[in-house]
Structure formats: C-alpha cells, structure tokens
Scaffold this motif. Structure first.
Motif, PDB file in Angstrom:
ATOM      1  N   LEU A   1       0.854  -1.183   0.000  1.00 25.16           N
ATOM      2  CA  LEU A   1       0.000   0.000   0.000  1.00 25.16           C
ATOM      3  C   LEU A   1       0.888   1.231   0.000  1.00 25.16           C
ATOM      4  O   LEU A   1       1.751   1.374   0.871  1.00 25.16           O
ATOM      5  CB  LEU A   1      -0.927   0.008   1.214  1.00 25.16           C
ATOM      6  CG  LEU A   1      -1.790  -1.250   1.407  1.00 25.16           C
ATOM      7  CD1 LEU A   1      -2.608  -1.128   2.671  1.00 25.16           C
ATOM      8  CD2 LEU A   1      -2.689  -1.477   0.205  1.00 25.16           C
ATOM      9  N   LEU A   2       0.676   2.111  -0.956  1.00 22.83           N
ATOM     10  CA  LEU A   2       1.454   3.334  -1.099  1.00 22.83           C
ATOM     11  C   LEU A   2       0.558   4.529  -0.796  1.00 22.83           C
ATOM     12  O   LEU A   2      -0.475   4.713  -1.448  1.00 22.83           O
ATOM     13  CB  LEU A   2       2.039   3.441  -2.509  1.00 22.83           C
ATOM     14  CG  LEU A   2       2.753   4.742  -2.866  1.00 22.83           C
ATOM     15  CD1 LEU A   2       3.961   4.957  -1.959  1.00 22.83           C
ATOM     16  CD2 LEU A   2       3.176   4.750  -4.326  1.00 22.83           C
ATOM     17  N   LEU A   3       0.948   5.342   0.187  1.00 22.19           N
ATOM     18  CA  LEU A   3       0.222   6.560   0.544  1.00 22.19           C
ATOM     19  C   LEU A   3       1.017   7.752   0.033  1.00 22.19           C
ATOM     20  O   LEU A   3       2.189   7.912   0.383  1.00 22.19           O
ATOM     21  CB  LEU A   3       0.040   6.666   2.064  1.00 22.19           C
ATOM     22  CG  LEU A   3      -0.609   5.468   2.761  1.00 22.19           C
ATOM     23  CD1 LEU A   3      -0.766   5.749   4.238  1.00 22.19           C
ATOM     24  CD2 LEU A   3      -1.949   5.141   2.136  1.00 22.19           C
ATOM     25  N   SER A   4       0.389   8.595  -0.771  1.00 21.10           N
ATOM     26  CA  SER A   4       1.092   9.731  -1.358  1.00 21.10           C
ATOM     27  C   SER A   4       0.089  10.826  -1.680  1.00 21.10           C
ATOM     28  O   SER A   4      -1.130  10.598  -1.675  1.00 21.10           O
ATOM     29  CB  SER A   4       1.857   9.331  -2.617  1.00 21.10           C
ATOM     30  OG  SER A   4       0.967   8.842  -3.603  1.00 21.10           O
ATOM     31  N   GLN A   5       0.604  12.016  -1.948  1.00 18.72           N
ATOM     32  CA  GLN A   5      -0.223  13.136  -2.393  1.00 18.72           C
ATOM     33  C   GLN A   5      -0.311  13.228  -3.911  1.00 18.72           C
ATOM     34  O   GLN A   5      -1.180  13.921  -4.424  1.00 18.72           O
ATOM     35  CB  GLN A   5       0.342  14.451  -1.841  1.00 18.72           C
ATOM     36  CG  GLN A   5       0.410  14.523  -0.336  1.00 18.72           C
ATOM     37  CD  GLN A   5       0.954  15.845   0.154  1.00 18.72           C
ATOM     38  OE1 GLN A   5       1.006  16.824  -0.592  1.00 18.72           O
ATOM     39  NE2 GLN A   5       1.365  15.891   1.405  1.00 18.72           N
ATOM     40  N   TYR A   6       0.599  12.554  -4.594  1.00 20.13           N
ATOM     41  CA  TYR A   6       0.666  12.608  -6.056  1.00 20.13           C
ATOM     42  C   TYR A   6       0.796  11.188  -6.573  1.00 20.13           C
ATOM     43  O   TYR A   6       1.552  10.384  -6.006  1.00 20.13           O
ATOM     44  CB  TYR A   6       1.875  13.448  -6.481  1.00 20.13           C
ATOM     45  CG  TYR A   6       2.135  13.467  -7.969  1.00 20.13           C
ATOM     46  CD1 TYR A   6       1.394  14.284  -8.808  1.00 20.13           C
ATOM     47  CD2 TYR A   6       3.125  12.669  -8.529  1.00 20.13           C
ATOM     48  CE1 TYR A   6       1.631  14.315 -10.166  1.00 20.13           C
ATOM     49  CE2 TYR A   6       3.366  12.689  -9.888  1.00 20.13           C
ATOM     50  CZ  TYR A   6       2.619  13.515 -10.705  1.00 20.13           C
ATOM     51  OH  TYR A   6       2.857  13.527 -12.060  1.00 20.13           O
ATOM     52  N   PRO A   7       0.057  10.799  -7.612  1.00 22.78           N
ATOM     53  CA  PRO A   7       0.174   9.425  -8.136  1.00 22.78           C
ATOM     54  C   PRO A   7       1.557   9.161  -8.707  1.00 22.78           C
ATOM     55  O   PRO A   7       1.925   9.691  -9.759  1.00 22.78           O
ATOM     56  CB  PRO A   7      -0.925   9.360  -9.215  1.00 22.78           C
ATOM     57  CG  PRO A   7      -1.230  10.774  -9.559  1.00 22.78           C
ATOM     58  CD  PRO A   7      -0.962  11.591  -8.342  1.00 22.78           C
ATOM     59  N   CYS A   8       2.324   8.347  -8.007  1.00 18.37           N
ATOM     60  CA  CYS A   8       3.719   8.092  -8.378  1.00 18.37           C
ATOM     61  C   CYS A   8       3.895   6.794  -9.155  1.00 18.37           C
ATOM     62  O   CYS A   8       4.719   6.714 -10.050  1.00 18.37           O
ATOM     63  CB  CYS A   8       4.591   8.057  -7.121  1.00 18.37           C
ATOM     64  SG  CYS A   8       4.476   9.502  -6.064  1.00 18.37           S
TER      65      CYS A   8
END
Length: 343
Positions: A266-273
């Motif tokens: 699971l990746l949590l980010s502000q921008y789709p990386c």
C-alpha cells in the motif's frame, strides 16, 4: 482445405514444447482480494484490496488515507498475519492504531528520516572545599568581635579612595561634554554566491530525499525478506515535487516482488507516483463535516474515487445485447464520533 481452427491446433501442437498455446490469448487474471473493513468501499472494489499487487492511495492531508489503511491492517492483524509500516515522515501514531483494533505485536514500525540525538550525560561531582567548614580566626577590632581600636582608625585611607573614585578620568566619561571617539574603519564584504534562503531550501530538500531513500531501502529489504502480508509505504507527508522524482523502475520492481511474495503493498502519497505499476489506484477527497448539529461535532463524510483498477472480475461471460450500466467509481461513508453513536 483445412479450416482455420484446424490450422491453429496444428501450429500450437507443433510449438507446444517451446511456446504453449501460442495462438490462444492468455486467460484474464483475477487476483484474490482482502477486505478493507468499510462496507461501501469493499462493495465498490468487489472484495477489497488486491493481494500480491501494489495499491496506491492518493489524497491531500486529512482526506482519510490513514484511516482506510488502519482499517485494513486491523483485519489483517486480527487474522494472525504480520504487517509492516514504513513511516517516511514520522507521522504514525501507535495509540490511534491500537484504538482502531490493530495488534501492535504483529506490526513492524520503521521510522525514517529521524535524526537521533545522542547526548553524552556527564556526571559532575560537586564538593565544597575544606576551607568552608573550618571556622575563621577571631580578629581584633570592632568587626572582628571583641574590643578594638576606635572606628576612626579603621577609616584611614578612605579619603584617598574617594579621591581616586571621583578623579578626572572617572568623571570625564560621565560628563555632558562631547567625547571624541575614534571613527570606525569601514569594512567591505564580498557578496555570497549562494543566498541564505537557497541554502535553507537545499537543506530541506536534502532531508526529504534522505527520508525517501531510507524508506525505499527499507521497503526493498522487507519485500526481499518476505513473510509480511501487508507493507505500507507512507509518503503522505512528502511534497509532491520530491515524490515525483522517484524512478518508475522502483514501482515496477515492487509490483513484481509483491506478485512473487503474495503480499499487499500500500502506497500513501499526495501525487500518483506508481503510474501503471499500481493495480489499484484510489483518490481520496478531503473530508467535510456532517453538519447534523450546530454546536456539537458529530463526524465527517469521506469520499473515495477509483482512478485505476485492473483485472476486474466480470460476473458472467455472457455478453448482453444492450449496453450494460456503467460501474460506479465512487464510494461514500460517514465516520461518527464516539459520543454521538449510531443513528
């Protein structure tokens, strides 16, 4: 003349040892899923987060990313499996995770970007000299105790001291007349090539890149080690301009490793990386107040949108003549406070 089906069967039989089913398209892969714990979200995703794939949750601050992942980890740890949380910005709160229902004994918390301050504790011993404990010798005179000479004799030399104190040199510095002071020599300074603000920005960028590098290295070690059912890579506190610099080959490597180890990343980010390397990509919008009461806070409304989802399982292989209804891509739910209770 043989038909096309016969020719296809003959070609596949000839190439069976080298290329199995050369002319037959591979079947559609449907991955197993693990429930999140939120009914509306599980219904939207048709089961939950995919197992053995990379899932990306994109959203701003206070959009509900962490609460969704905590609900998912609570169900995973309740089944006796082990999880890991890679915290790049030191924002994970164990007390909040325990209150949701996560078993902290089955959760590995890795803190990245934290500067350890090791302060040497020096033990200083304080002791008084022996002269402080020995009584002073009795002196003669009026102040030494007992009888002595007349106090007038003890004031000898006082007038000379007063004259020195009120001399011309001491009084001249305090008089109202202007005093000539030496003029300071002007000094020239060469301008710096790097301004102060740029130096601070470079320092902040270096710290952000160090935290990202530590988080990615930790994720590599955990994925290669195996044994974790879910690995959370929390980059939510990293600025988008820093997170966007991560190479796409990194996410592709994570996707392949997750499929091999059958663990959910699971990746949590502000921008789709992760881009195309993520099998499921969710956009969480900022939560707003329920506005059920004027003076009491009752809860928040959460909204999530599916941006990308691969290998969606179709309920049937029969293709209808009419156009099927479009599948829903949004889910909404409410999070109520403990003092309000269910309604």
């Amino acid at each position: 003349m043989p038909s096309s089906n016969t020719i296809r069967v003959q070609v596949e039989a000839a190439l069976a040892s080298r290329i199995p089913s050369a002319l037959t398209p591979p079947p559609k892969i449907v991955r197993p899923t693990s429930a999140v714990g939120i009914a509306t979200l599980d219904e939207l995703l048709r089961g939950g987060f995919p197992v053995g794939a990379l899932t990306e949750l994109v959203g701003e601050e206070c959009s509900g990313r962490t609460s969704v992942v905590l609900s998912f980890l609570a169900r995973v740890t309740a089944s006796g499996r082990v999880c890991a949380w890679i915290d790049a910005t030191n924002t994970f709160h164990p007390s909040s995770a325990a209150s949701v229902g996560i078993d902290l004994k089955r959760l590995l918390w890795i803190r990245c970007g934290v500067q350890q301050r090791i302060e040497a504790q020096e033990t200083k011993q304080f002791s008084l000299p022996t002269a402080c404990f020995t009584p002073k010798a009795v002196t003669k005179g009026l102040h030494g105790g007992g009888h002595g000479t007349h106090p007038r004799s003890e004031a000898k030399g006082l007038s000379a001291a007063v004259d020195r104190f009120l001399g011309d040199e001491a009084v001249a510095a305090r008089c109202a007349e202007p005093i000539t002071k030496p003029r300071p020599i002007p000094q020239t300074f060469e301008p710096s090539l790097i301004p102060t603000m740029t130096t601070k920005r470079i320092t902040r960028r270096a710290r952000a890149y160090d935290a990202i590098e530590q988080a990615l290295r930790s994720a590599d070690l955990l994925i290669q080690t195996g044994g974790f059912s879910a690995i959370v890579l929390d980059l939510g506190g990293i600025a988008p301009e820093h997170a966007a610099r991560i190479e796409l080959s990194t996410w592709h490597r994570y996707r392949v490793a997750a499929e091999h180890t059958q663990s959910s990343i699971l990746l949590l980010s502000q921008y789709p990386c992760a881009k195309s390397s993520s099998e499921l990509q969710l956009r969480l919008h900022p939560m707003d107040d329920t506005n059920e009461e004027r003076t009491v806070f009752t809860g928040l409304n959460a909204r999530v949108q599916v941006l990308r989802q691969r290998f969606v399982q179709t309920p049937s292989n029969v293709i209808p003549m009419r156009k099927p209804p479009q599948r829903a891509t949004e889910a909404r739910w409410q999070r109520r406070t403990s003092w309000v209770g269910p309604r």
